[in-house]
Design a protein around this motif. Structure first.
Motif, short mmCIF file in Angstrom:
data_model
loop_
_atom_site.label_atom_id
_atom_site.label_comp_id
_atom_site.label_asym_id
_atom_site.label_seq_id
_atom_site.Cartn_x
_atom_site.Cartn_y
_atom_site.Cartn_z
N UNK A 97 -12.00 -2.34 12.53
CA UNK A 97 -12.56 -1.11 12.15
C UNK A 97 -11.67 -0.03 11.19
N UNK A 98 -10.52 -0.02 11.66
CA UNK A 98 -9.55 0.85 10.85
C UNK A 98 -9.10 0.23 9.63
N UNK A 99 -8.84 -0.91 9.37
CA UNK A 99 -8.31 -1.37 8.25
C UNK A 99 -8.92 -0.81 6.87
N UNK A 100 -10.18 -0.68 6.61
CA UNK A 100 -10.88 -0.20 5.59
C UNK A 100 -10.48 1.23 5.37
N UNK A 101 -10.32 2.06 6.36
CA UNK A 101 -9.88 3.21 6.18
C UNK A 101 -8.32 3.27 5.88
N UNK A 102 -7.60 2.47 6.32
CA UNK A 102 -6.15 2.41 6.10
C UNK A 102 -5.91 2.00 4.80
N UNK A 103 -6.53 0.95 4.28
CA UNK A 103 -6.43 0.60 3.00
C UNK A 103 -6.95 1.65 1.92
N UNK A 104 -7.73 2.11 2.04
CA UNK A 104 -7.97 3.31 0.97
C UNK A 104 -6.98 4.38 0.95
N UNK A 105 -6.38 4.70 2.09
CA UNK A 105 -5.31 5.72 2.01
C UNK A 105 -3.96 4.88 1.29
N UNK A 106 -3.72 3.91 2.04
CA UNK A 106 -2.51 3.25 1.53
C UNK A 106 -2.35 2.81 0.22
N UNK A 140 7.54 -6.29 10.65
CA UNK A 140 7.88 -5.43 9.59
C UNK A 140 6.94 -5.10 8.30
N UNK A 141 6.54 -6.18 7.88
CA UNK A 141 5.75 -6.23 6.70
C UNK A 141 4.54 -5.59 6.88
N UNK A 142 3.93 -5.63 8.13
CA UNK A 142 2.57 -4.79 8.34
C UNK A 142 2.71 -3.61 8.56
N UNK A 143 4.07 -3.33 8.80
CA UNK A 143 4.39 -1.65 9.01
C UNK A 143 4.48 -1.18 7.71
N UNK A 144 5.09 -1.85 6.82
CA UNK A 144 5.14 -1.47 5.39
C UNK A 144 3.83 -1.39 4.54
N UNK A 145 2.79 -2.25 4.75
CA UNK A 145 1.80 -2.48 4.15
C UNK A 145 0.66 -1.58 4.66
N UNK A 146 0.53 -1.44 6.19
CA UNK A 146 -0.38 -0.85 6.80
C UNK A 146 -0.20 0.60 6.98
N UNK A 147 1.15 1.00 6.87
CA UNK A 147 1.31 2.50 7.07
C UNK A 147 0.60 3.62 6.19
N UNK A 148 0.22 4.60 6.68
CA UNK A 148 -0.65 5.60 5.86
C UNK A 148 0.40 6.78 5.86
N UNK A 154 -3.61 8.22 12.09
CA UNK A 154 -3.77 6.91 11.82
C UNK A 154 -2.64 6.02 11.71
N UNK A 155 -1.45 6.45 11.08
CA UNK A 155 -0.32 5.45 11.20
C UNK A 155 0.24 5.16 12.73
N UNK A 156 0.02 6.18 13.45
CA UNK A 156 0.52 5.87 14.79
C UNK A 156 -0.36 4.95 15.34
N UNK A 157 -1.70 5.07 15.51
CA UNK A 157 -2.54 3.88 15.98
C UNK A 157 -2.30 2.57 15.41
N UNK A 158 -1.95 2.62 14.09
CA UNK A 158 -1.99 1.32 13.31
C UNK A 158 -0.81 0.55 13.98
#
Length: 226
Positions: A97-106, A140-148, A154-158
């Motif tokens: 549910x959150x990936x589309x939101x995070x991707x638009x921001x990131x 580590x990779x997903x922290x770099x890519x998914x971070x907002x 949102x960043x804390x939840x992800x």
């Protein structure tokens, strides 16, 4: 089950270094399955095993609790977090549910330097590295890519979901020999999509990527319960 002599001594360290080293060693042992789910983590025993005082062990356990890898119970004390099908479904449903939101921001906030670092991480995630190293670099990779950068909540939840997911990533790469290769291809494609600032492509690849992990982990958990 009680933790026993499974980790090498840390030797002499400063308090801060000891805390970091203890945290990393315990995380490695948990994610790799050396300390299985439900294992009691007795602070005095761990401190003796790692040749440190109880203080860095206590701090490490609290940090790992914040990452969802350790549970605290008033009766049993600290234990390695117990994975379950229910949690797997919940965590990955929320991530979907959150990936589309995070991707638009990131795609708007990620920097060229962060992308270069992500590419470095991807390149060292070869098919030959240990499972523990793979899972740590994956986190580590997903922290770099998914971070907002612009959305702290949102960043804390992800990040929390990514930390808990490390257990299921570990299950997936240790039970499906081909999972690593598919994940590596996804990671390379994700970096390219971020470089193009293509939120739709990032979303599509990310959703496929976590669905693969969840499916492999679910199969393994079902088999383990049979």
């Amino acid at each position: 089950m009680k933790a026993n002599g499974v980790m090498p001594s840390l030797g002499s360290s400063t308090v801060r270094t000891a805390h970091r080293d203890v945290t990393e060693r315990l995380r490695d042992a948990i994610v790799s399955g050396v300390l299985p789910a439900g294992t009691r983590l007795v602070q005095a025993d761990l401190a003796a095993n790692l040749a440190v005082s109880v203080t860095p062990v206590r701090e490490a356990l609290r940090e790992l609790e914040s990452q969802g890898l350790v549970d605290f119970d008033p009766f049993r004390g600290a234990t390695v977090h117990q994975v379950s099908l229910a949690e797997l479904d919940e965590v990955y449903e929320i991530r979907r549910a959150l990936i589309p939101i995070a991707a638009r921001e990131r795609v708007r906030t990620i920097t060229d330097e962060e992308l270069a670092e992500a590419e470095t991480v991807v390149n060292r995630m070869t098919l030959r590295v240990s499972d523990t190293r793979w899972v740590d670099d994956n986190r580590l990779l997903h922290r770099l890519l998914d971070g907002t950068s612009g959305q702290a909540h949102l960043r804390a939840i992800m990040r929390r979901l990514s930390d808990i997911s490390s257990l299921y990533v570990g299950i997936s790469v240790t039970t499906d020999p081909a999972r690593r290769r598919r994940a590596r291809d996804d990671h390379k494609a994700l970096v390219k999509a971020y470089r193009k600032r293509d939120a739709e492509q990032v979303t599509r690849i990310s959703l496929r990527h976590i669905a693969d992990t969840a499916a492999v982990a679910r199969t393994a958990l079902v088999a383990d319960q049979a």
